[in-house]
Design a protein around this motif. Structure first.
Motif, PDB file in Angstrom:
ATOM      1  N   ARG A 174       0.826  -1.209   0.000  1.00 54.15           N
ATOM      2  CA  ARG A 174       0.000   0.000   0.000  1.00 54.15           C
ATOM      3  C   ARG A 174       0.867   1.269   0.000  1.00 54.15           C
ATOM      4  NH1 ARG A 174      -2.388  -3.665   3.409  1.00 54.15           N
ATOM      5  NH2 ARG A 174      -1.362  -2.743   5.222  1.00 54.15           N
ATOM      6  N   HIS A 175       1.878   1.278  -0.843  1.00 53.48           N
ATOM      7  CA  HIS A 175       2.724   2.467  -0.942  1.00 53.48           C
ATOM      8  C   HIS A 175       2.051   3.491  -1.854  1.00 53.48           C
ATOM      9  CE1 HIS A 175       6.157   5.068  -1.708  1.00 53.48           C
ATOM     10  NE2 HIS A 175       6.796   4.467  -0.734  1.00 53.48           N
ATOM     11  N   THR A 216       0.775   2.309   4.890  1.00 50.33           N
ATOM     12  CA  THR A 216       1.916   1.712   4.188  1.00 50.33           C
ATOM     13  C   THR A 216       2.745   0.856   5.137  1.00 50.33           C
ATOM     14  OG1 THR A 216       2.014   3.615   2.707  1.00 50.33           O
ATOM     15  CG2 THR A 216       3.956   2.186   2.803  1.00 50.33           C
TER      16      THR A 216
END
Length: 313
Positions: A174-175, A216
């Protein structure tokens, strides 16, 4: 150890990137095998040791700069023909050249350092101009009152991030996409200047940072497997150590804040927020060279993939 898609084992090591370390890969693998055979407690202790060694190697540039600050404060002759600041500048250039010549630093990392050197020097010129802090000693190698070695101190942050990225084989979940992080970094950098003339937007910048990076996860490999932690926690930990380093800088009188003119006192803990935001700028600059790669969750997908945009997971 990692695995090729065909199912055959393939040994990989970040140490292969640096010639002085590559000769120890086989010996270290043998040592690790002997330690692992002694049980989980010994393996945990060895992994913890590896973590410390890797962190020390990643901090090489910054550590050498801190050593120079302390050493010149204690031992540099007060009336030497070459000023202390000019010596620090020449020493920083020599360190940079030596790291590249010895292949202890890659050219990709040098690009990050050069970029951050410019970014840091511009900020220094502005901040000293408005009186945020001063450099009390004389020197020849300076621009608008700012000694040239200061850019290397900023660059050491970028150097650390670039090196730790390779040494710990970073992977992400989830960057956020560069299309969001780059404007955030630009806004943070602009606010360091603009808040002297208009309302400080750092609270809003903290909120946007939390929105973008709050979910993230960074996966980092210390030994055989990847560990994980929230990336935003990592930002906070690095900012804390930068704050410690800033206290070294002011204690050695390399630069001082107005409140320290009559004598040294610890840098205000509130500065930690500034360093946290500066960490975001540093991190985003590094992602221009080292693009985030995704950690695949499926057991069969052991080979990470590039992540040019935000990961959907």
């Amino acid at each position: 150890m990692t695995w090729r898609r065909g199912g055959k084992p393939e040994e990989t090591s970040a140490a292969r990137l640096w010639r002085p370390l590559s000769r120890f890969i086989t010996a270290e693998a043998d040592l690790g095998a002997r330690v692992a055979a002694k049980g989980p407690a010994a393996a945990f202790a060895y992994e913890f040791l590896r973590f410390g060694v890797k962190q020390g190697w990643a901090c090489l540039f910054g550590g050498l700069m801190c050593a120079l600050l302390i050493g010149t404060h204690l031992f540099y002759p007060a009336h030497a023909a070459l000023s202390r600041y000019d010596f620090l500048t020449l020493a920083a250039v020599a360190i940079q050249a030596a790291l590249l010549a010895l292949r202890m630093e890659t050219w990709e990392e040098a690009k990050v350092i050069a970029l951050y050197h410019v970014v840091g020097t511009v900020m220094e010129i502005f901040k000293t101009g408005v009186g945020s802090w001063i450099y009390p000693e004389e020197s020849l190698l300076r621009i608008a009152g700012v000694p040239l070695f200061t850019g290397f101190m900023y660059a050491s942050i970028g150097s650390y991030i670039a090196r730790v990225w390779r040494l710990f084989d970073f992977r992400f979940k989830r960057h956020p996409s560069l299309m969001f992080t780059l404007p955030l970094a630009a806004a943070i950098y602009a606010n360091f200047f603009a808040h002297h003339y208009m309302p400080d937007l750092r609270i809003a910048l903290f909120a946007v940072t939390a929105l973008l990076f709050g979910r993230t996860i960074v996966h980092f490999k210390v030994w055989h497997t990847h560990r994980s932690m929230p990336l935003i926690v990592g930002f906070g930990l690095v900012a804390l150590f930068i704050w410690f380093a800033e206290n070294i800088g002011t204690a050695t009188r390399v630069w001082i804040y107005p409140s320290q003119a009559a004598g040294w006192s610890p840098v205000a803990f509130a500065k930690l927020g500034s360093w946290f935001l500066l960490m975001i700028v540093s991190y985003v600059l590094v992602t221009l060279v080292s693009r985030p790669r995704a950690m695949r969750e499926a057991a069969s997908a052991t080979e990470p993939v590039s992540m040019p945009a935000a990961e959907s997971a």
